[in-house]
Design an enzyme around this catalytic site. Structure first.
Site, mmCIF file in Angstrom:
data_model
loop_
_atom_site.group_PDB
_atom_site.id
_atom_site.type_symbol
_atom_site.label_atom_id
_atom_site.label_comp_id
_atom_site.label_asym_id
_atom_site.label_seq_id
_atom_site.Cartn_x
_atom_site.Cartn_y
_atom_site.Cartn_z
ATOM 1 N N PHE A 125 -4.842 -54.568 -44.604
ATOM 2 C CA PHE A 125 -3.425 -54.379 -44.310
ATOM 3 C C PHE A 125 -3.255 -53.055 -43.571
ATOM 4 O O PHE A 125 -3.792 -52.025 -44.001
ATOM 5 C CB PHE A 125 -2.605 -54.390 -45.609
ATOM 6 C CG PHE A 125 -1.139 -54.483 -45.354
ATOM 7 C CD1 PHE A 125 -0.548 -55.706 -45.075
ATOM 8 C CD2 PHE A 125 -0.346 -53.343 -45.333
ATOM 9 C CE1 PHE A 125 0.810 -55.789 -44.802
ATOM 10 C CE2 PHE A 125 1.014 -53.425 -45.057
ATOM 11 C CZ PHE A 125 1.595 -54.653 -44.800
ATOM 12 N N ASP A 194 -6.669 -51.921 -53.597
ATOM 13 C CA ASP A 194 -5.279 -52.284 -53.338
ATOM 14 C C ASP A 194 -5.080 -53.684 -53.923
ATOM 15 O O ASP A 194 -5.729 -54.647 -53.491
ATOM 16 C CB ASP A 194 -5.036 -52.263 -51.815
ATOM 17 C CG ASP A 194 -3.623 -52.670 -51.434
ATOM 18 O OD1 ASP A 194 -2.953 -53.352 -52.226
ATOM 19 O OD2 ASP A 194 -3.205 -52.331 -50.302
ATOM 20 N N TYR A 219 6.836 -56.008 -55.584
ATOM 21 C CA TYR A 219 7.772 -57.015 -55.069
ATOM 22 C C TYR A 219 7.153 -58.368 -54.702
ATOM 23 O O TYR A 219 7.858 -59.273 -54.277
ATOM 24 C CB TYR A 219 8.553 -56.471 -53.866
ATOM 25 C CG TYR A 219 7.705 -55.861 -52.756
ATOM 26 C CD1 TYR A 219 6.994 -56.649 -51.868
ATOM 27 C CD2 TYR A 219 7.644 -54.480 -52.589
ATOM 28 C CE1 TYR A 219 6.243 -56.097 -50.859
ATOM 29 C CE2 TYR A 219 6.891 -53.904 -51.582
ATOM 30 C CZ TYR A 219 6.201 -54.719 -50.717
ATOM 31 O OH TYR A 219 5.445 -54.156 -49.717
ATOM 32 N N LYS A 220 5.834 -58.494 -54.844
ATOM 33 C CA LYS A 220 5.224 -59.791 -54.509
ATOM 34 C C LYS A 220 5.150 -60.636 -55.779
ATOM 35 O O LYS A 220 6.174 -61.105 -56.267
ATOM 36 C CB LYS A 220 3.857 -59.588 -53.877
ATOM 37 C CG LYS A 220 3.902 -58.801 -52.559
ATOM 38 C CD LYS A 220 2.507 -58.689 -51.967
ATOM 39 C CE LYS A 220 2.424 -57.686 -50.838
ATOM 40 N NZ LYS A 220 3.137 -58.049 -49.625
ATOM 41 N N ARG A 366 1.112 -68.623 -43.423
ATOM 42 C CA ARG A 366 0.685 -68.252 -44.782
ATOM 43 C C ARG A 366 1.513 -69.007 -45.819
ATOM 44 O O ARG A 366 2.738 -69.091 -45.723
ATOM 45 C CB ARG A 366 0.886 -66.756 -45.030
ATOM 46 C CG ARG A 366 0.087 -65.847 -44.156
ATOM 47 C CD ARG A 366 0.072 -64.410 -44.700
ATOM 48 N NE ARG A 366 1.405 -63.893 -45.039
ATOM 49 C CZ ARG A 366 1.622 -62.740 -45.648
ATOM 50 N NH1 ARG A 366 0.595 -61.968 -45.987
ATOM 51 N NH2 ARG A 366 2.841 -62.319 -45.910
#
Ligand SMILES: Cc1ncc(COP(=O)(O)O)c(C=O)c1O
Length: 407
Positions: A125, A194, A219-220, A366
């Site tokens: 990322f 991560d 938040y995921k 995705r």
């Protein structure tokens, strides 16, 4: 051949089926984007109402003590700890993943002062690369950004820290946490994981593998809401010696002494910087109720079963897509990435039909499978909608070519 009835049978046998009722999901939507922004748990609105109308409006500043706002970063961290195989006092919630990466990478460099190299993955990322690069420029450190195949060889006696995402955001590829951590430790380097695409979707065992540091977002799959604060982990063995470079008054041993000299708080509190965003923290804390009593082995089993089913149905019903995710479930997280040259328009057509995933340039669609609220019938229905869009070429409508700021 599996059909919709078979998917219903899988749902009927699913030990986590009841967890879906903990979420407020809009009618007619199949939400396959929990890897980007989790759905809203039903526990959140009532808790937010109390926080705003009573704790803030009436309690005012007294709520830092009376409503236990002040210790929230540690309290919420302790709840996340169970999900990542950490001790309750090894995790705090603060800031964003990006900022926490800066904190742990600089702390890791401080623990390895003679070494001047950080190893990262080139396809990780971007924030992970940017943070390392920024530190490299300021601290005269070489950042080796390598391809996945070259990772183990790049970790050598010069390496202070290795920083990588456990599950890749583009492809859903899952790295072997034990093996990479072992390699880092063999040469005396520290490891930073991560866990943005891990936490809340599968079991992970930071202390089991002996990880040094970790970060991840709220938040995921943790469903803490847009911009929810992130978390940071440091193994207990580093607590006494790790020095925070990003220092703020909430990381001080005695913040309300307002002393001119910085004296780090003991343990994880030294990674706190400024005032915590209480409302967001409260939303995240309430959202974690959705994990109460959830068996993490069952969570991973369901995640694997959902992604396996999706891949199988795509193979059977929707030709013309590439698979960017590994076929071996051991090497895959909770997301499946398909490739198609017209991926952007196809994803917009899917969203218009109520199947929400997302798109990553140049050609990746995705699909995230949050095991707490996605059903097997959702997987079936989503694939059938995709098939219909491809057969009827409805993705070719001009409005589906229009790009907005967030893809
Ligand atoms: C793997 C990974 N790391 C870091 C981030 C950035 O997190 P934050 O916005 O909390 O800094 C993301 C965001 O999607 C991510 O997927």
């Amino acid at each position: 051949m599996i059909d919709r009835k078979a998917a219903e049978t899988l749902d009927a046998r699913d030990p986590l089926a009841a967890c879906r009722a903990r979420f407020d999901l809009p009618e007619g939507i199949i939400y396959l984007d929990g890897n980007s922004l989790g759905a809203m748990p039903k526990s959140v609105p009532a808790r937010m109402k109390r926080a705003v109308e009573q704790e803030w409006a009436i309690g005012l500043i007294r709520s830092w003590n009376d409503a236990d706002w002040y210790p929230a970063p540690q309290r919420v961290g302790a709840r996340i700890a169970r999900l990542i195989g950490a001790g309750a006092d090894e995790v705090v919630v603060a800031d964003s993943t990006s900022v926490n990466l800066f904190k742990v990478l600089t702390a890791a460099l401080g623990l390895r002062p003679k070494r001047r190299k950080i190893v990262v993955l080139r396809d990780d990322f971007p924030t992970d690369l940017y943070v390392a690069e920024g530190i490299g420029e300021q601290a005269d450190v070489i950042v080796a950004a390598v391809e996945p195949d070259a990772l183990l060889d790049a970790i050598d006696g010069e390496t202070a820290a290795v920083s990588l995402t456990h599950v890749n955001f583009r492809t859903g590829r899952r790295y072997d946490m034990g093996k990479i951590t072992r390699r880092a430790h063999e040469v005396g380097a520290l490891i930073v994981w991560d866990l943005c695409h891990t936490v809340g979707a599968m079991r992970c065992d930071l202390n089991g593998v002996g990880a040094d540091f970790a970060v991840g977002c709220g938040y995921k799959y943790l469903n803490g809401g847009p911009g929810a604060p992130a978390f940071v982990f440091a193994a207990k063995r580093h607590h006494a010696t790790m020095r925070p470079m990003l220092r703020g008054w909430h990381g001080h041993a005695r913040p309300f002494d307002f002393a001119a000299d910085f004296r780090p708080a003991s343990g994880m509190a030294r990674f706190l910087v400024g005032t915590a965003p209480q409302l967001s923290l409260i939303a995240l804390e309430a959202a974690l109720d959705a994990f109460d009593g959830v068996d993490l082995a069952a969570l991973r089993d369901k995640s694997v079963a959902l992604t396996e089913l999706f891949i199988r149905l795509i193979d059977q019903h929707v030709p013309g897509f590439g698979l960017a995710s590994p076929r071996d479930p051991e090497e895959r997280g909770s997301q499946v990435s398909l490739t198609h040259p017209d991926g952007f328009a196809i994803m917009q057509a899917l969203i218009a039909r109520g199947v929400i995933g997302d798109f990553r340039a140049p050609d990746i669609l995705r699909f995230g499978f949050a095991p707490l609220y996605i059903r097997y019938v959702d997987v079936w229905d989503a694939v059938m909608v995709l098939k219909d869009i491809m057969v009827k070429l409805s993705w070719q409508r001009p409005e589906f070519a229009e790009r907005r700021a967030v893809t």
